[in-house]
Design a protein around this motif. Structure first.
Motif, PDB file in Angstrom:
ATOM      1  N   VAL A 179     151.882 119.938  58.698  1.00  0.00           N
ATOM      2  CA  VAL A 179     151.865 118.972  59.812  1.00  0.00           C
ATOM      3  C   VAL A 179     152.704 119.436  61.014  1.00  0.00           C
ATOM      4  O   VAL A 179     152.311 119.212  62.171  1.00  0.00           O
ATOM      5  CB  VAL A 179     152.291 117.564  59.308  1.00  0.00           C
ATOM      6  CG1 VAL A 179     153.768 117.514  58.943  1.00  0.00           C
ATOM      7  CG2 VAL A 179     151.948 116.496  60.314  1.00  0.00           C
ATOM      8  N   GLY A 223     149.708 118.258  54.859  1.00  0.00           N
ATOM      9  CA  GLY A 223     148.796 119.055  55.682  1.00  0.00           C
ATOM     10  C   GLY A 223     147.759 118.194  56.377  1.00  0.00           C
ATOM     11  O   GLY A 223     147.281 117.196  55.844  1.00  0.00           O
ATOM     12  N   VAL A 224     147.403 118.584  57.595  1.00  0.00           N
ATOM     13  CA  VAL A 224     146.317 117.955  58.360  1.00  0.00           C
ATOM     14  C   VAL A 224     145.737 119.016  59.277  1.00  0.00           C
ATOM     15  O   VAL A 224     146.475 119.920  59.716  1.00  0.00           O
ATOM     16  CB  VAL A 224     146.819 116.722  59.155  1.00  0.00           C
ATOM     17  CG1 VAL A 224     147.894 117.095  60.157  1.00  0.00           C
ATOM     18  CG2 VAL A 224     145.673 115.986  59.820  1.00  0.00           C
ATOM     19  N   GLY A 225     144.429 118.975  59.534  1.00  0.00           N
ATOM     20  CA  GLY A 225     143.832 119.994  60.396  1.00  0.00           C
ATOM     21  C   GLY A 225     143.916 121.379  59.776  1.00  0.00           C
ATOM     22  O   GLY A 225     143.871 122.386  60.474  1.00  0.00           O
ATOM     23  N   GLY A 226     144.079 121.444  58.464  1.00  0.00           N
ATOM     24  CA  GLY A 226     144.162 122.742  57.783  1.00  0.00           C
ATOM     25  C   GLY A 226     145.519 123.413  57.924  1.00  0.00           C
ATOM     26  O   GLY A 226     145.690 124.574  57.530  1.00  0.00           O
ATOM     27  N   LEU A 227     146.483 122.670  58.479  1.00  0.00           N
ATOM     28  CA  LEU A 227     147.811 123.240  58.739  1.00  0.00           C
ATOM     29  C   LEU A 227     148.919 122.335  58.195  1.00  0.00           C
ATOM     30  O   LEU A 227     148.710 121.114  58.099  1.00  0.00           O
ATOM     31  CB  LEU A 227     148.018 123.375  60.254  1.00  0.00           C
ATOM     32  CG  LEU A 227     147.076 124.300  61.029  1.00  0.00           C
ATOM     33  CD1 LEU A 227     147.182 124.028  62.518  1.00  0.00           C
ATOM     34  CD2 LEU A 227     147.386 125.757  60.707  1.00  0.00           C
TER      35      LEU A 227
END
Lengths: 71, 71, 71, 71, 71, 71
Positions: free
Chosen positions: C60, C54-58
């Motif tokens: 990937v 996950g990155v940015g709360g999402l």
């Protein structure tokens, strides 16, 4: 070739001798069970501050206080 | 998106400049080999106390003494 | 004595040759910068499924879709 | 049974109360989403020195300086 | 409260029984040396593909071939 | 800049949607508590086979059998 990481809480008393026992014990266990040579086994011990360790949704000191016993 | 963790023994001399070289080198390697953008690559360096690092079933300082050479 | 863990997303194409380049490059970097012997340096590569990163709360893939570019 | 490791930069201000919030929040999230009992969930927080954290091929402080904003 | 992570190469033969011995042995060692209760000790074993493990600047299989012995 | 690693047992049912909830929840928690930007927070989820997770000195399935409840 094993790499073993042991994380324990820093309780102000873990001595170099105790750490040496952990290193010896884990390395010999891997030799005995999986025939991993001692000199190809890395052990890394991390002592973690109590405020940095959580269990039961609480910092461990608070958890222990509520649980009324030193776990 | 890579995350790289580098664990090394704390030998009292690893300078910020050396750490910067490790960060630069590993990041550029991931860019070159796998086309991972630099700004999406995290590198974390952990310096581990000598008494916390075991090899050969011994704390590393004892291992080195017995091995008779600075490995 | 270094231990290096490289986590990358599993994008269905990282070849054994690319992994060998990462292993060679990181090991030689540690030799060059900190004089760590090659045969005392462990490198472990973890390929992580896209749904597990996950990155940015999402996850990937969703993040990349929204960011409109392959990061 | 979950084990969660949270690595953050040591920015000289993360208080025990903030850490307690992270421990509480992550534990309750795992209970809510995956029905993992609080007392079987371990959380370990690692604060990493700024010189030990790299992004963009640079130590984070240098990265931030160049990026001209506190990321 | 200890958390122990054991990383070993996946050599196609580590049985559940061997893993159970590692879990038992490490947990009992922590009980014996540091008085850590068994039910508050987590052990996680990671088997790593041979192509993902590097030593001597080489993937481990290549390293072993060159070293001419099964390390 | 945070990196969070969530290790959970692979119980044959953790869906991509549940993982997305964990990613969202942990990232937003770090934003709320420590003002860490979402797009500078990495989350990695590891699902661990039951035979590879030990507690109480036993593989977790055996531990649960003896404890007579799904912990």
């Amino acid at each position: 070739m094993p790499y073993v990481n042991i994380k324990i809480t820093r309780e102000g008393g873990t001595t170099p001798q105790q750490k040496a026992k952990l290193i010896k014990g884990v390395s010999e266990l891997l030799l005995e069970v999986l025939n991993k040579p001692l000199n190809a086994t890395f052990i890394v011990i991390d002592e973690v501050e109590l405020e940095d360790w959580g269990v039961g949704g609480l910092p461990v000191e608070e958890y222990r206080k509520q649980a009324g016993e030193k776990s």
